[in-house]
Design an enzyme around this catalytic site. Structure first.
Site, short mmCIF file in Angstrom:
data_model
loop_
_atom_site.label_atom_id
_atom_site.label_comp_id
_atom_site.label_asym_id
_atom_site.label_seq_id
_atom_site.Cartn_x
_atom_site.Cartn_y
_atom_site.Cartn_z
N ASP A 146 0.86 -1.18 0.00
CA ASP A 146 0.00 0.00 0.00
C ASP A 146 0.90 1.23 0.00
OD1 ASP A 146 0.86 -0.25 2.65
OD2 ASP A 146 -1.03 0.43 3.50
N TYR B 123 3.06 4.64 0.77
CA TYR B 123 3.80 5.11 1.95
C TYR B 123 2.86 5.99 2.79
CZ TYR B 123 8.09 3.73 -0.55
OH TYR B 123 9.07 3.04 -1.22
N PHE C 144 6.51 1.69 -4.39
CA PHE C 144 7.92 1.88 -4.03
C PHE C 144 8.48 3.26 -4.40
CE2 PHE C 144 7.47 -2.75 -4.48
CZ PHE C 144 7.84 -3.15 -3.22
N HIS D 47 10.84 -9.87 0.42
CA HIS D 47 10.57 -8.45 0.26
C HIS D 47 11.83 -7.64 0.56
CE1 HIS D 47 8.65 -4.52 1.01
NE2 HIS D 47 7.63 -4.99 0.31
#
Length: 223
Positions: free
Chosen positions: A59, A61, A72, A187
């Site tokens: 989701d 930031y 990202f 991740h």
């Protein structure tokens, strides 16, 4: 209300789910990120026919001024970089010996890299605060849409990897390059990057796959 991205407007999500989610966002009194006009920016910048690579995020930031609608990615003036993005750049320097000067990844989107979060909104300061709104059906439909032709899918972490069933097989030919490239690793967050993300060399692997298909490589490093 956010403007529905024209090239993706045919997805059932915008008829069946978006009106309810849009109302929930209007009724939420908290600051919602990213700003409304950037909510669908990943889809706006990378139409279906342009998608060559899909990188799935979680989701946006939750820090005001960071998120601008691409997984990202952050606005170009953000310093320091978010920790996951910083680790992505560390791996890129190991893989390609270079990385971008800032965290704005819109130049990736322009080359056909769809940077899509599974959830497209978040209350400021509350990571995962909108995970129950129903955004996930959009991600599922986007993955199905772009699966019709060979695509590189980057699924970092268990949450992204759980989306794999929504990726269908393209009509394959005799060569392995006629199928998808699937990159599934840990991740890049500081909690998991050393469990298989570092050393995975996703950027050169994608470019090798694209070159084998006769497609231009992605310029990952220079806007």
């Amino acid at each position: 209300m956010s403007v529905i991205p024209t090239n993706w407007a045919h997805l059932p999500f915008f008829r069946d789910d978006w009106p309810r989610i849009a109302k929930a966002l209007r009724d939420d009194t908290r600051q919602i990120l990213p700003p409304e006009h950037q909510r669908f920016q990943a889809l706006d910048l990378t139409p279906p026919d342009n998608v060559r690579v899909v990188i799935m995020g979680q989701d946006p930031y939750p820090t005001p001024g960071h998120a601008h609608g691409l997984a990202f990615s952050v606005e170009p003036d953000v310093r320091p970089l978010p920790r996951s993005l910083n680790n992505i750049y560390k791996e890129m320097r190991e893989d390609l010996e270079d990385a971008p000067d800032n965290g704005d990844l819109r130049f990736w989107a322009a080359q056909g890299v769809l940077l899509l979060n599974t959830v497209l909104s978040v209350p400021a300061g509350e990571a995962n605060g909108h995970k129950t709104l129903g955004w996930q059906s959009l991600a599922h439909q986007v993955l199905k849409e772009v699966s019709h032709r060979p695509t590189a899918f980057v699924l970092w972490g268990k949450q992204a990897q759980a989306l794999a069933p929504h990726i269908s097989s393209p009509k394959t030919g005799a060569n392995k390059e006629d199928g998808h490239l699937m990159i599934e690793t840990a991740h890049p967050s500081p909690l998991s990057a050393r469990r298989g993300f570092f050393g995975s060399r996703p950027f050169s692997r994608i470019n090798t796959w694209l070159a084998a298909r006769g497609e231009p490589e992605i310029n990952w490093t220079t806007a």
